[in-house]
Design an enzyme around this catalytic site. Structure first.
Site, PDB file in Angstrom:
ATOM      1  N   ASN A   9       0.843  -1.125  -0.127  1.00 31.44           N
ATOM      2  CA  ASN A   9      -0.100   0.083  -0.189  1.00 31.44           C
ATOM      3  C   ASN A   9       1.005   1.354  -0.134  1.00 31.44           C
ATOM      4  O   ASN A   9       1.458   1.667   1.073  1.00 31.44           O
ATOM      5  CB  ASN A   9      -0.828  -0.206   1.172  1.00 31.44           C
ATOM      6  CG  ASN A   9      -1.722   1.211   1.390  1.00 31.44           C
ATOM      7  OD1 ASN A   9      -1.785   2.028   0.488  1.00 31.44           O
ATOM      8  ND2 ASN A   9      -2.432   1.581   2.447  1.00 31.44           N
ATOM      9  N   LYS A  11       0.169   4.167  -0.157  1.00 31.09           N
ATOM     10  CA  LYS A  11      -0.285   5.478   0.333  1.00 31.09           C
ATOM     11  C   LYS A  11      -0.169   6.600  -0.468  1.00 31.09           C
ATOM     12  O   LYS A  11      -0.048   6.618  -1.726  1.00 31.09           O
ATOM     13  CB  LYS A  11       0.203   5.777   1.748  1.00 31.09           C
ATOM     14  CG  LYS A  11      -0.371   4.304   2.622  1.00 31.09           C
ATOM     15  CD  LYS A  11       0.007   4.519   4.058  1.00 31.09           C
ATOM     16  CE  LYS A  11      -0.144   3.121   4.784  1.00 31.09           C
ATOM     17  NZ  LYS A  11      -0.080   3.172   6.158  1.00 31.09           N
ATOM     18  N   HIS A  94      -9.561   1.211   5.204  1.00 31.44           N
ATOM     19  CA  HIS A  94      -8.304   1.561   5.807  1.00 31.44           C
ATOM     20  C   HIS A  94      -8.577   2.270   6.807  1.00 31.44           C
ATOM     21  O   HIS A  94      -9.266   3.477   6.828  1.00 31.44           O
ATOM     22  CB  HIS A  94      -7.175   1.905   4.689  1.00 31.44           C
ATOM     23  CG  HIS A  94      -5.819   2.010   5.417  1.00 31.44           C
ATOM     24  ND1 HIS A  94      -5.463   2.964   6.228  1.00 31.44           N
ATOM     25  CD2 HIS A  94      -4.873   1.139   5.195  1.00 31.44           C
ATOM     26  CE1 HIS A  94      -4.153   2.563   6.669  1.00 31.44           C
ATOM     27  NE2 HIS A  94      -3.767   1.351   5.819  1.00 31.44           N
ATOM     28  N   GLU A  96      -6.683   4.936   7.931  1.00 30.13           N
ATOM     29  CA  GLU A  96      -6.560   6.166   7.781  1.00 30.13           C
ATOM     30  C   GLU A  96      -7.696   6.849   7.059  1.00 30.13           C
ATOM     31  O   GLU A  96      -8.027   8.067   7.210  1.00 30.13           O
ATOM     32  CB  GLU A  96      -5.134   6.476   6.881  1.00 30.13           C
ATOM     33  CG  GLU A  96      -3.966   5.799   7.735  1.00 30.13           C
ATOM     34  CD  GLU A  96      -2.862   5.442   6.850  1.00 30.13           C
ATOM     35  OE1 GLU A  96      -2.618   5.427   5.775  1.00 30.13           O
ATOM     36  OE2 GLU A  96      -1.943   4.907   7.680  1.00 30.13           O
ATOM     37  N   GLU A 166      -5.509  -5.128  10.655  1.00 27.67           N
ATOM     38  CA  GLU A 166      -4.405  -3.988  10.683  1.00 27.67           C
ATOM     39  C   GLU A 166      -4.692  -3.331  12.154  1.00 27.67           C
ATOM     40  O   GLU A 166      -5.686  -2.210  12.131  1.00 27.67           O
ATOM     41  CB  GLU A 166      -4.490  -2.791   9.555  1.00 27.67           C
ATOM     42  CG  GLU A 166      -4.079  -3.468   8.176  1.00 27.67           C
ATOM     43  CD  GLU A 166      -3.675  -2.576   7.296  1.00 27.67           C
ATOM     44  OE1 GLU A 166      -2.393  -2.719   6.599  1.00 27.67           O
ATOM     45  OE2 GLU A 166      -3.919  -1.296   7.033  1.00 27.67           O
ATOM     46  N   GLY A 172       2.427   2.070  10.956  1.00 34.46           N
ATOM     47  CA  GLY A 172       3.267   3.353  10.972  1.00 34.46           C
ATOM     48  C   GLY A 172       4.225   3.760  12.265  1.00 34.46           C
ATOM     49  O   GLY A 172       4.754   4.910  12.134  1.00 34.46           O
ATOM     50  N   SER A 211       3.599  -2.027  10.444  1.00 36.10           N
ATOM     51  CA  SER A 211       4.828  -2.133  10.715  1.00 36.10           C
ATOM     52  C   SER A 211       5.511  -3.492  10.495  1.00 36.10           C
ATOM     53  O   SER A 211       6.265  -3.895  10.988  1.00 36.10           O
ATOM     54  CB  SER A 211       5.470  -1.778  12.100  1.00 36.10           C
ATOM     55  OG  SER A 211       4.819  -0.601  12.366  1.00 36.10           O
TER      56      SER A 211
HETATM   57  P1  13P Z   1       2.952   0.390   7.720  1.00 37.94           P
HETATM   58  O1  13P Z   1       3.518  -0.929   7.253  1.00 37.94           O
HETATM   59  O2  13P Z   1       3.836   1.528   7.179  1.00 37.94           O
HETATM   60  O3  13P Z   1       2.869   0.311   9.250  1.00 37.94           O
HETATM   61  O4  13P Z   1       1.666   0.585   7.186  1.00 37.94           O
HETATM   62  C1  13P Z   1       0.554  -0.593   7.297  1.00 37.94           C
HETATM   63  C2  13P Z   1      -0.799  -0.242   6.447  1.00 37.94           C
HETATM   64  O5  13P Z   1      -1.588   0.625   6.733  1.00 37.94           O
HETATM   65  C3  13P Z   1      -0.919  -1.003   5.284  1.00 37.94           C
HETATM   66  O6  13P Z   1      -2.222  -0.639   4.822  1.00 37.94           O
END
Ligand code: 13P
Length: 248
Positions: A9, A11, A94, A96, A166, A172, A211
């Site tokens: 992803n 982002k 997601h 976010e 997740e 992150g 992560s």
């Molecule tokens: P990270 O791997 O940067 O923690 O992000 C995970 C994520 O949100 C994947 O959609």
């Protein structure tokens, strides 16, 4: 035996030039390890990355999809538009999107259905915040996130869907869930689905995200109910993304 899947992803990162380089780097390092691999790229790069991926085993996905078929919905991208660029997957729900852009369990369910109507596989993200975990609400949060989709789409819809667990506190932050913490929730999700349809539960891919890195992927992927990963930061570097893919 379930086939494994690793999804990057990206982002809101990169430029067109850096995205092309990243896609080419991943393609150059692909090996046949009996697992599927995909990248979910920013909408505006879909046409170009779609061209680069054509004829390779790296699949394409979007990071979201509109909750309506078409019409006056400024800023949204429909599932039909995504399918014009060979999107195999679309992430929905997601954290976010839920946290910063107001996506709700109901709108996520609508996005899930829109994707499926165009034969795009939704990657449904579920997971709890740290506060919810500390208050022992993890399973209740996941129940509500799954129920909203089951209520709208029906359990049968999960035969062509992927679920990504997740934990919000792991995204992150560098704080990965331990192998056992992740497995506990993945097992819970599979049992939740099994209570409604055992065949679908046995078959559905449940990915871990939060992560995930080359040095922790192997342990996570060795867990019986973890079928791969949804990778954020570590998917922005071809070498580390490929290392995670090879950890399957
Ligand atoms: P990270 O791997 O940067 O923690 O992000 C995970 C994520 O949100 C994947 O959609």
């Amino acid at each position: 035996m379930r086939r494994s899947l690793v999804v990057g992803n990206w982002k809101m990162n990169g430029t067109l030039a850096s995205s092309e380089l990243l896609a080419k780097g991943i393609i150059a390092g692909l090996s046949d390890n009996n697992a599927d691999i995909a990248v979910c790229v920013p909408y505006i790069y879909l046409p170009r990355i779609s061209e680069l991926l054509n004829g390779t085993s790296l699949s394409l996905g979007a990071q979201n999809v509109g909750d309506k078929v078409s019409g006056a919905f400024t800023g949204e991208i429909s599932a039909a538009m995504l399918s014009e660029f060979n999107c195999k997957y679309a992430i929905v729900g997601h954290s976010e999107r839920r946290t910063y852009y107001g996506d709700t369990n109901v709108s996520v369910a609508e996005r899930f259905c829109q994707a499926q109507q165009q034969n795009i596989i939704p990657v449904l993200c579920v997971g709890e915040t740290l506060e919810q975990r500390e208050q022992d609400q993890t399973f209740a949060v996941i129940d509500a996130q799954l129920d909203a989709v089951i209520n709208l789409a029906g359990i049968a819809a999960f035969s062509t869907a992927v679920i990504a667990y997740e934990p919000v506190w792991a995204i992150g932050t560098g704080k990965t869930a331990t192998d056992e913490q992740a497995q506990e929730v993945h097992h819970y999700i599979r049992q939740f689905i099994a209570a409604k349809d055992q065949t679908i539960a046995d078959k559905i891919q449940i990915l871990y995200g939060g992560s995930a890195k080359p040095d922790n992927a192997k342990g996570l992927f060795a867990m019986p109910d973890i079928d791969g990963g949804l990778i954020g930061g570590a998917s922005l570097d071809a070498e580390s993304f490929l290392k995670i893919y090879q950890s399957i």
